[in-house]
Design an enzyme around this catalytic site. Structure first.
Site, PDB file in Angstrom:
ATOM      1  N   MET A  93      31.520  20.970  32.728  1.00  0.00           N
ATOM      2  CA  MET A  93      31.851  19.743  32.472  1.00  0.00           C
ATOM      3  C   MET A  93      33.711  18.296  32.559  1.00  0.00           C
ATOM      4  SD  MET A  93      28.973  19.552  31.009  1.00  0.00           S
ATOM      5  CE  MET A  93      27.603  21.233  30.847  1.00  0.00           C
ATOM      6  N   HIS A 112      23.016  21.225  39.312  1.00  0.00           N
ATOM      7  CA  HIS A 112      23.104  20.400  38.716  1.00  0.00           C
ATOM      8  C   HIS A 112      21.642  20.304  37.880  1.00  0.00           C
ATOM      9  CE1 HIS A 112      23.985  15.723  37.082  1.00  0.00           C
ATOM     10  NE2 HIS A 112      22.553  15.873  37.566  1.00  0.00           N
ATOM     11  N   ALA A 182      14.562  27.349  36.861  1.00  0.00           N
ATOM     12  CA  ALA A 182      15.395  26.631  37.833  1.00  0.00           C
ATOM     13  C   ALA A 182      16.814  27.220  38.148  1.00  0.00           C
ATOM     14  CB  ALA A 182      15.232  25.341  38.221  1.00  0.00           C
TER      15      ALA A 182
END
Ligand code: GAR
Length: 202
Positions: A93, A112, A182
């Site tokens: 982060m 991302h 994903a």
């Protein structure tokens, strides 16, 4: 065994993406690379426990206790010490400066949790990305793996995978689906692809 790319994974939190990488090494999806070091910016990151359980060396640099320059110098020292070829940001982060990213062109990759160029850049991280996607009302989101340069989420895209938004989604539900459908798939695949290219280029 032929040489494997030496990988460092940078983490900040739960480390489910790190776990997907560890699992992919065990199942043979990742063959051309090996995670040698996990670096966290906070001591309480559960990702550190996942790394230790897998027998991977860990290091902590507490970002809030130091300047950006000292934080990055500490990372560089560790990367040199471990002779790292590839840096993977997996739920990391912190934004890295151009001074740092310029040292490792096409040697840093990031996952991302959206389809770049949507919902990305400064301020878009973690759950916030999924809140923004739901607020906007998009019907499809997903994840992107990309090289990291000096522009937050701005480097060349390596792979993307789309995920449908469903009625009743909350940011938490959507985050989990984007990870399962994903992130945990495309990040290990991209690591294998980039590692293979690194080894082939030697
Ligand atoms: C993941 O969804 C990752 O894509 C995202 O935070 C989550 C971390 O989960 N990363 C970012 O938003 C970085 N800009 P994890 O710690 O369980 O892998």
């Amino acid at each position: 065994m032929l040489r494997q790319a030496r990988i460092a994974v940078l983490v900040s939190g739960g480390g489910t993406n790190l776990q997907a990488i560890i699992d992919a090494q065990q199942s043979g999806i990742i063959q051309n690379g090996k995670v040698e070091l996990v670096i966290a910016d906070k001591a309480e990151a559960y990702a550190l426990t996942r790394a230790a359980n897998a027998g991977i060396d860990t290091a902590v640099l507490v970002k809030k206790q130091m300047s950006q320059a000292d934080f990055e110098a500490g990372i560089v020292k560790l990367l040199d010490e471990y002779k790292i070829d590839l840096i993977v940001l997996a739920g990391f982060m912190c934004i890295l400066s151009g001074d740092f990213t310029d040292k490792y062109p096409e040697r840093i990759i990031n996952v991302h949790p959206a389809l770049i160029p949507s919902f990305c850049g400064k301020g878009y991280y973690g759950l916030r990305v999924h809140e923004a996607a739901l607020e906007y009302g998009v019907k499809v989101t997903g994840a992107t793996v990309h090289f990291v340069n000096s522009i937050p989420d701005g480097g060349r895209i390596i792979s993307q995978k789309a995920v449908y938004i469903e009625d009743g989604d909350t940011p938490e539900i959507l985050q989990r689906r984007v990870m399962e459908q994903a992130e945990w798939i495309i990040l290990p695949e991209a690591i294998e692809k980039v590692s293979k290219n690194i080894i082939a280029g030697e």
